[in-house]
Motif scaffolding. Structure first.
Motif, short mmCIF file in Angstrom:
data_model
loop_
_atom_site.label_atom_id
_atom_site.label_comp_id
_atom_site.label_asym_id
_atom_site.label_seq_id
_atom_site.Cartn_x
_atom_site.Cartn_y
_atom_site.Cartn_z
N ALA A 1 -66.17 62.77 -12.16
CA ALA A 1 -66.29 61.52 -11.53
C ALA A 1 -64.83 60.84 -12.31
N GLY B 1 -73.38 55.02 -12.46
CA GLY B 1 -73.61 56.29 -12.92
C GLY B 1 -73.69 56.35 -14.41
N THR C 1 -78.00 60.12 -11.15
CA THR C 1 -78.46 59.80 -12.36
C THR C 1 -79.67 58.71 -12.09
N PHE D 1 -72.46 60.70 -8.44
CA PHE D 1 -72.79 60.72 -9.96
C PHE D 1 -73.75 59.39 -10.28
N MET E 1 -70.97 65.90 -14.46
CA MET E 1 -70.68 65.03 -13.33
C MET E 1 -69.86 63.89 -13.57
N ALA E 2 -70.41 63.34 -14.99
CA ALA E 2 -69.28 62.07 -15.46
C ALA E 2 -67.70 62.53 -15.71
#
Length: 125
Positions: free
Chosen positions: A50, A82, A28, A24, A46-47
């Motif tokens: 994670a 991230g 980013t 992540f 993705m966040a």
């Protein structure tokens, strides 16, 4: 054999808790190339993954006995990096990746969110 499998599983959640926030942060923070994030929707997904990896690792690992508590700072710092990269990249990215139909991207993100939610329910339940 069972002892080896049991011991190896103990290290899987912490490893996943490091790898997903690291990916992540990497995606980013990189601006160009194949690794760079391509859309806001990708940042959200993705966040979410994670964050779910952090929740699962926190619940599945005995952090006070198996792994030193300071080790927990590494995944948190990677996730924070991230988030910082996501904030910086947010304004320059389209909502969905160019050349991809928005309905397909949103459906994929919804399926991913449902899987992430199921993982959290299984881990916390």
């Amino acid at each position: 054999m069972e002892l080896v499998i049991g011991l190896s599983f103990v290290f899987v959640p912490p490893l996943v808790a490091i790898v997903l926030p690291a990916l992540f942060a990497l995606r980013t923070l990189v601006r160009r190339g194949p690794v760079a994030v391509k859309s806001r929707l990708a940042i959200i997904v993705m966040a979410l993954f994670a964050l779910v990896s952090l929740i699962a690792a926190h619940e599945l690992v005995a952090w006070d006995t198996m792994i030193p508590s300071l080790f927990w700072l590494l995944p948190i710092a990677l996730f924070a990096a991230g988030v910082g990269g996501a904030v910086e990249a947010w304004g320059r990215l389209p909502f969905t990746r160019e050349g991809r139909r928005p309905a397909v991207a949103i459906t994929g993100a919804a399926v991913g969110a449902a899987v992430a939610g199921a993982v959290v329910i299984l881990v916390l339940g």
